[in-house]
Design an enzyme around this catalytic site. Structure first.
Site, PDB file in Angstrom:
ATOM      1  N   ASP A 173       0.824  -1.219   0.000  1.00  0.00           N
ATOM      2  CA  ASP A 173       0.000   0.000   0.000  1.00  0.00           C
ATOM      3  C   ASP A 173       0.855   1.264   0.000  1.00  0.00           C
ATOM      4  O   ASP A 173       0.563   2.226   0.704  1.00  0.00           O
ATOM      5  CB  ASP A 173      -0.962  -0.004   1.186  1.00  0.00           C
ATOM      6  CG  ASP A 173      -2.228   0.827   0.899  1.00  0.00           C
ATOM      7  OD1 ASP A 173      -2.446   1.199  -0.279  1.00  0.00           O
ATOM      8  OD2 ASP A 173      -2.985   1.117   1.833  1.00  0.00           O
ATOM      9  N   LYS A 175       1.966   4.692  -1.068  1.00  0.00           N
ATOM     10  CA  LYS A 175       1.368   5.865  -1.707  1.00  0.00           C
ATOM     11  C   LYS A 175       1.645   7.057  -0.794  1.00  0.00           C
ATOM     12  O   LYS A 175       1.952   6.876   0.394  1.00  0.00           O
ATOM     13  CB  LYS A 175      -0.147   5.676  -1.919  1.00  0.00           C
ATOM     14  CG  LYS A 175      -0.942   5.374  -0.653  1.00  0.00           C
ATOM     15  CD  LYS A 175      -2.421   5.161  -0.992  1.00  0.00           C
ATOM     16  CE  LYS A 175      -3.215   4.748   0.248  1.00  0.00           C
ATOM     17  NZ  LYS A 175      -4.644   4.554  -0.072  1.00  0.00           N
ATOM     18  N   ASN A 178       0.306   7.299   2.817  1.00  0.00           N
ATOM     19  CA  ASN A 178       0.777   6.369   3.853  1.00  0.00           C
ATOM     20  C   ASN A 178       2.222   6.613   4.266  1.00  0.00           C
ATOM     21  O   ASN A 178       2.828   5.789   4.947  1.00  0.00           O
ATOM     22  CB  ASN A 178       0.616   4.922   3.376  1.00  0.00           C
ATOM     23  CG  ASN A 178      -0.837   4.486   3.410  1.00  0.00           C
ATOM     24  OD1 ASN A 178      -1.673   5.130   4.035  1.00  0.00           O
ATOM     25  ND2 ASN A 178      -1.146   3.393   2.727  1.00  0.00           N
ATOM     26  N   ASP A 191       0.098   2.568   8.201  1.00  0.00           N
ATOM     27  CA  ASP A 191      -1.028   1.813   7.651  1.00  0.00           C
ATOM     28  C   ASP A 191      -0.581   0.487   7.029  1.00  0.00           C
ATOM     29  O   ASP A 191      -0.379   0.375   5.818  1.00  0.00           O
ATOM     30  CB  ASP A 191      -1.826   2.625   6.639  1.00  0.00           C
ATOM     31  CG  ASP A 191      -3.222   2.015   6.412  1.00  0.00           C
ATOM     32  OD1 ASP A 191      -3.433   0.862   6.830  1.00  0.00           O
ATOM     33  OD2 ASP A 191      -4.076   2.693   5.834  1.00  0.00           O
ATOM     34  N   THR A 208      -4.340   0.357  -3.888  1.00  0.00           N
ATOM     35  CA  THR A 208      -4.974   1.573  -4.385  1.00  0.00           C
ATOM     36  C   THR A 208      -4.877   1.539  -5.910  1.00  0.00           C
ATOM     37  O   THR A 208      -3.796   1.256  -6.434  1.00  0.00           O
ATOM     38  CB  THR A 208      -4.237   2.797  -3.805  1.00  0.00           C
ATOM     39  OG1 THR A 208      -4.404   2.776  -2.388  1.00  0.00           O
ATOM     40  CG2 THR A 208      -4.776   4.097  -4.360  1.00  0.00           C
TER      41      THR A 208
END
Length: 359
Positions: A173, A175, A178, A191, A208
């Site tokens: 994840d 991005k 985060n 996260d 995502t």
């Protein structure tokens, strides 16, 4: 171009968008269920020891609160997740994965987990409070980062990914939302709701849309290579101000990812374009970071030639952005969230709590 429309596929474990359980007399969130717990320093803790200061994040099934320890006056982030919503959205395994991963890791660029607890309504995770806010906010405000700024964040992220992969953990994840900045400007990945210890490959569609690797979209089974793909997307977004594959709907994004066509802005450095191309390779067997030498191949790329890799995990590179932080519990770098009352939920029946008995 940076907009916060990106949301997790299948799960937003830990990125939050709802309200808090509030005390009607004060309007401030209350932390119910004060069973005692032991922290890493062997001190016995309970939720009664924590004062809620503010909400610093909201999402699908919970909130992240800034809390203050009444005894030491130190600050933590407390993630509270609604058990009925976790069950309804079938996120039990992701929650357990997050705890398992965070219990195992210890690295300067990763958020730390101190203890976990649950009562009849919530799962709680007490973690580092990182006051500098999300990298996303700085990227949105600036439009895009210059080459040197992108290089700094990329180097610290490479070290974080290399460490996770050395423990057979895939993050899944990556991005800007985060990546948190501490008070000095160094990164902390947060996260870990999608993170997973891998025995072989995994087939869950999660992440995502703009950051998903082709093998995730095609349900071919995926492994650690997805993190290097996501780093290619992130470097592009940091330096261009927008992701390489975007569309008004996820299906359109997936089509563009599978087509693999890259249009670089003209201002991008020659070497960074070469690096991004080597990350955004459809065939994961040929993807930089996923070949025989792993992260070493990434570190030896020409774009990183000015980086002394020995000092990166020691936090000795000079951060390009130093957040404005007035004190340890400063929340000014996070969005403000209304402390509205959470929907009154019925406590979860004991049979449903069984799945969380070890949380």
């Amino acid at each position: 171009m940076a907009t916060k429309a990106k949301s997790g596929v299948n799960n937003e474990s830990g990125s939050f968008r709802e309200g808090a359980n509030t005390d009607s007399s004060t309007g401030s969130p209350t932390l119910a269920g004060a069973a005692s717990l032991s922290l890493t320093n062997n001190r016995t803790y309970s939720l009664d020891d924590l004062d809620t200061v503010a909400t610093v994040g909201t999402g699908t099934f919970g909130r992240v609160f800034l809390v203050k320890d009444k005894k030491t006056r130190g600050y933590f982030a407390l993630k509270a997740m609604k058990i009925p919503d976790v069950i309804r959205l079938k996120q039990e395994q992701h929650v357990h994965n997050e705890k398992a991963v965070l219990t195992e890791v210890n690295h300067p660029f990763l958020i730390r987990l101190f203890w976990t607890h649950h009562d009849e309504l919530f799962l709680y995770m007490l973690m580092d409070y990182v006051p500098g806010g999300e990298l996303f906010s700085y990227l949105r405000n600036r439009g895009r980062f210059n080459n040197a700024t992108g290089l700094f964040y990329s180097a610290e992220i490479v070290c974080a990914i290399e460490y996770l992969h050395s423990k057979e953990i895939v993050y899944r994840d990556l991005k800007p939302e985060n990546i948190l900045l501490d008070s000095e400007g160094h990164i902390k990945l947060t996260d870990f709701g999608f993170a997973k210890k891998l025995v072989d490959r995994t087939w869950t569609l999660c992440g995502t849309p703009e950051y998903l690797a082709p093998e995730v979209i095609q349900s071919k089974g995926h492994g650690r290579a997805v993190d290097w793909w996501a780093l290619g997307v992130l470097i592009f977004e940091m330096l261009a101000g927008y992701p390489p594959f975007f569309d008004d709907n996820p299906f359109g994004i997936y089509q563009k990812i599978l087509a693999g066509k890259l249009d670089f802005p003209r201002h991008l450095d020659f070497y960074v374009k070469d690096l991004i191309k080597k990350f955004l390779v459809i065939d994961r067997a040929r993807r930089l970071g996923n070949m025989k030498n792993g992260a070493e191949d990434v570190k030896k790329h020409r774009w990183f030639k000015s980086i002394d890799w020995d000092i990166v995990p020691q936090r000795k590179l000079k951060p390009p952005i130093v957040p404005k932080v007035s004190h340890e519990g400063d929340t000014s770098n996070f969005d403000a969230y209304p402390e509205e009352e959470w929907k009154k939920d019925t406590p979860v029946p004991p049979k449903d709590l069984e799945i969380f008995k070890n949380f």
